[in-house]
Each structure stands twice: as C-alpha cells, then as structure tokens.
Design a protein around this motif. Sequence first.
Motif, PDB file in Angstrom:
ATOM      1  N   THR A 179      61.097  37.724   9.551  1.00  0.00           N
ATOM      2  CA  THR A 179      60.618  38.743   8.629  1.00  0.00           C
ATOM      3  C   THR A 179      61.720  39.766   8.344  1.00  0.00           C
ATOM      4  N   LYS A 180      61.960  40.032   7.062  1.00  0.00           N
ATOM      5  CA  LYS A 180      63.071  40.901   6.683  1.00  0.00           C
ATOM      6  C   LYS A 180      62.720  42.372   6.670  1.00  0.00           C
ATOM      7  N   ARG A 181      61.451  42.710   6.373  1.00  0.00           N
ATOM      8  CA  ARG A 181      61.148  44.113   6.154  1.00  0.00           C
ATOM      9  C   ARG A 181      60.232  44.674   7.242  1.00  0.00           C
ATOM     10  N   TYR A 182      59.231  45.460   6.892  1.00  0.00           N
ATOM     11  CA  TYR A 182      58.560  46.323   7.861  1.00  0.00           C
ATOM     12  C   TYR A 182      57.856  45.588   8.996  1.00  0.00           C
ATOM     13  N   LEU A 183      57.305  44.428   8.761  1.00  0.00           N
ATOM     14  CA  LEU A 183      56.506  43.769   9.800  1.00  0.00           C
ATOM     15  C   LEU A 183      57.330  42.904  10.751  1.00  0.00           C
ATOM     16  N   PHE A 184      58.642  43.112  10.773  1.00  0.00           N
ATOM     17  CA  PHE A 184      59.464  42.351  11.723  1.00  0.00           C
ATOM     18  C   PHE A 184      59.045  42.654  13.157  1.00  0.00           C
ATOM     19  N   ASP A 185      58.614  43.904  13.438  1.00  0.00           N
ATOM     20  CA  ASP A 185      58.165  44.264  14.793  1.00  0.00           C
ATOM     21  C   ASP A 185      56.971  43.419  15.208  1.00  0.00           C
ATOM     22  N   LEU A 186      56.008  43.323  14.305  1.00  0.00           N
ATOM     23  CA  LEU A 186      54.793  42.562  14.602  1.00  0.00           C
ATOM     24  C   LEU A 186      55.138  41.091  14.850  1.00  0.00           C
ATOM     25  N   GLU A 187      55.998  40.538  14.008  1.00  0.00           N
ATOM     26  CA  GLU A 187      56.393  39.142  14.204  1.00  0.00           C
ATOM     27  C   GLU A 187      57.064  38.950  15.562  1.00  0.00           C
ATOM     28  N   PHE A 188      57.966  39.858  15.914  1.00  0.00           N
ATOM     29  CA  PHE A 188      58.688  39.740  17.175  1.00  0.00           C
ATOM     30  C   PHE A 188      57.741  39.791  18.373  1.00  0.00           C
ATOM     31  N   LEU A 189      56.798  40.735  18.364  1.00  0.00           N
ATOM     32  CA  LEU A 189      55.869  40.838  19.480  1.00  0.00           C
ATOM     33  C   LEU A 189      54.883  39.668  19.505  1.00  0.00           C
ATOM     34  N   TYR A 190      54.535  39.165  18.325  1.00  0.00           N
ATOM     35  CA  TYR A 190      53.680  37.975  18.236  1.00  0.00           C
ATOM     36  C   TYR A 190      54.381  36.781  18.866  1.00  0.00           C
ATOM     37  N   MET A 191      55.675  36.618  18.562  1.00  0.00           N
ATOM     38  CA  MET A 191      56.462  35.541  19.166  1.00  0.00           C
ATOM     39  C   MET A 191      56.621  35.758  20.666  1.00  0.00           C
ATOM     40  N   SER A 192      56.828  37.013  21.065  1.00  0.00           N
ATOM     41  CA  SER A 192      57.024  37.324  22.483  1.00  0.00           C
ATOM     42  C   SER A 192      55.803  36.957  23.313  1.00  0.00           C
ATOM     43  N   ALA A 193      54.613  37.239  22.758  1.00  0.00           N
ATOM     44  CA  ALA A 193      53.376  36.952  23.477  1.00  0.00           C
ATOM     45  C   ALA A 193      53.160  35.458  23.671  1.00  0.00           C
ATOM     46  N   ARG A 194      53.805  34.655  22.841  1.00  0.00           N
ATOM     47  CA  ARG A 194      53.637  33.198  22.907  1.00  0.00           C
ATOM     48  C   ARG A 194      54.825  32.493  23.548  1.00  0.00           C
ATOM     49  N   GLN A 195      55.774  33.264  24.051  1.00  0.00           N
ATOM     50  CA  GLN A 195      56.934  32.691  24.722  1.00  0.00           C
ATOM     51  C   GLN A 195      56.661  32.606  26.217  1.00  0.00           C
ATOM     52  N   PRO A 196      56.522  31.406  26.781  1.00  0.00           N
ATOM     53  CA  PRO A 196      56.196  31.277  28.208  1.00  0.00           C
ATOM     54  C   PRO A 196      57.201  32.015  29.094  1.00  0.00           C
ATOM     55  N   GLY A 197      56.678  32.829  29.988  1.00  0.00           N
ATOM     56  CA  GLY A 197      57.517  33.517  30.957  1.00  0.00           C
ATOM     57  C   GLY A 197      58.159  34.800  30.481  1.00  0.00           C
ATOM     58  N   LEU A 198      58.075  35.108  29.205  1.00  0.00           N
ATOM     59  CA  LEU A 198      58.692  36.332  28.687  1.00  0.00           C
ATOM     60  C   LEU A 198      57.773  37.521  28.962  1.00  0.00           C
ATOM     61  N   ARG A 199      58.318  38.538  29.591  1.00  0.00           N
ATOM     62  CA  ARG A 199      57.526  39.717  29.962  1.00  0.00           C
ATOM     63  C   ARG A 199      57.662  40.805  28.892  1.00  0.00           C
ATOM     64  N   VAL A 200      56.524  41.379  28.519  1.00  0.00           N
ATOM     65  CA  VAL A 200      56.492  42.469  27.537  1.00  0.00           C
ATOM     66  C   VAL A 200      55.770  43.661  28.160  1.00  0.00           C
ATOM     67  N   GLN A 201      56.393  44.824  28.103  1.00  0.00           N
ATOM     68  CA  GLN A 201      55.773  46.011  28.704  1.00  0.00           C
ATOM     69  C   GLN A 201      55.757  47.160  27.698  1.00  0.00           C
ATOM     70  N   PRO A 202      54.580  47.763  27.458  1.00  0.00           N
ATOM     71  CA  PRO A 202      54.524  48.958  26.609  1.00  0.00           C
ATOM     72  C   PRO A 202      55.047  50.183  27.355  1.00  0.00           C
ATOM     73  N   VAL A 203      55.720  51.063  26.633  1.00  0.00           N
ATOM     74  CA  VAL A 203      56.241  52.313  27.197  1.00  0.00           C
ATOM     75  C   VAL A 203      55.851  53.442  26.248  1.00  0.00           C
ATOM     76  N   GLU A 204      55.080  54.403  26.724  1.00  0.00           N
ATOM     77  CA  GLU A 204      54.649  55.498  25.842  1.00  0.00           C
ATOM     78  C   GLU A 204      55.839  56.374  25.477  1.00  0.00           C
ATOM     79  N   VAL A 205      55.957  56.691  24.193  1.00  0.00           N
ATOM     80  CA  VAL A 205      57.065  57.513  23.707  1.00  0.00           C
ATOM     81  C   VAL A 205      56.512  58.654  22.868  1.00  0.00           C
ATOM     82  N   ARG A 206      57.331  59.711  22.738  1.00  0.00           N
ATOM     83  CA  ARG A 206      56.894  60.905  22.011  1.00  0.00           C
ATOM     84  C   ARG A 206      57.758  61.120  20.767  1.00  0.00           C
TER      85      ARG A 206
END
Length: 235
Positions: A179-206
């Motif tokens: 994805t070239k524009r704004y939804l590249f983040d969503l695509e990346f996290l969507y792929m990350s959630a489906r990648q076996p063994g890949l860990r994703v952690q949310p971090v609260e930011v201000r």
Amino acid sequence: MTSFDLVLPCYNPIPGWATNLLASVTRLREALPEAEPHIILVNDGSAQGVSAANIEELRRALPQFTYVDYALNQGKGHALRTGVQHCKHPLCLFTDIDFPYEETSMAQLFRVLAAGQTDVAAGIRDSNYYSHVPPARVAISRTLRFLTKQLLHLPVSDTQCGLKGFNDAGKALFLSSQTKRYLFDLEFLYMSARQPGLRVQPVEVRLKEGVVFSKMPLGVLSSEGYSLLKILLRG
C-alpha cells in the motif's frame, strides 16, 4: 553507544520544518541518551518547502544523516519503504516529519524493541488524541478501529498512529507491504498478525500539545476505501 534508524517521510513541509526537526532530535537524544538516531529523510516528490539549504543544514548538524529524494509524489507508504531500504541498524523507528508525538514516547517505544520484548512496536494514541483532530478525522479513526477489531482481529486496534518501530524481522515484513498511501500501517499490522512467530506489542504514546491535524480530502477517503478493500481481499 547503540544506533538506530529513524525514518521521516517528507512532502511539501511547512516553513521552519528543518529547525523543528533538529530541535526534536535534540529532545529525543535527551530522552534517550543511550542511543543515537540515524536520521533518514525521504522527500516524497515535494513541489515546495525543501531547499538545498535545508538539507545542508541537516547534514552539518546531524552526525548520522541520509537524504533520499525522487521527483514524483508516491505516498507515505512508498516513502517509508524507500527509507527503510536505507536502514543501517537492527532497530528502526518511523514517524512524521513534524514529530507530533512526545520524544519520551519515542524513547519508550525504542526501549521496548531494544529489550527484545517484541518484533514490532506499534504506538497507540491515548484518549487526548481526539481533542486535537477535526470531527471528520475522529469519525474515520473510530471507524477504522471498529473495523480493525471486528473484521481483521488485529492485536492493535489503533493502526493509524504515526509512530511505529521494528527489528530486522519486522523490517523484512514491512518491506514486503504494497500500500502506497495512508493505509500502509493497517496493511503492515494485518500482515504482522498473520506472520507465524512475529510478535507485535502496542505502546501507548502521547501527542504533543498544540499539534493540529488537517482535514482529509474526500478524494483521499475514496482511494483509501479501495485500499482497504484490497487488503481485506488479499487476506
């Protein structure tokens, strides 16, 4: 001292952006004294706002600095992938050129990665975020969060926060996104959630005080709706 890559996409920046960038890097160094950022600035086909004097100022002031530019605007996702291709270190962060999030939040996100707790660290915005954006963007953000939770079942509901980081495993996956524009983040996290063994952690930011987000044009909304559909169909 540890070094890490910090990728900043740039498109028609406002006057004073280079001075603000240097001030933000200074604050980041103060918040993160154990690490030195390698700044990778990607000029995404800006028609105005970026001068040779700006780039020379940054080259003189920053010990580690890489500048990448190309003539035709391609979108934030494309700019970030281009920047990540120039990374030199095991850990990479990216954010917007105006550094809208507090430098202490950036430091916290880096430390989560440096501690080996995750492969992808995804910033999530606190409740104060919605007081800084126009009503239309609030509606869009809340809609995306709902879709992310109900349809995509991602570990991070706030996919559009503009502060994220990853190690080499996350970097390889990020470079395979499309994805070239704004939804590249969503695509990346969507792929990350489906990648076996890949860990994703949310971090609260201000978000910093005084940051104001612009309205999103209707044309962008329609094109990004199509991008969302392509991501869903690909899954």
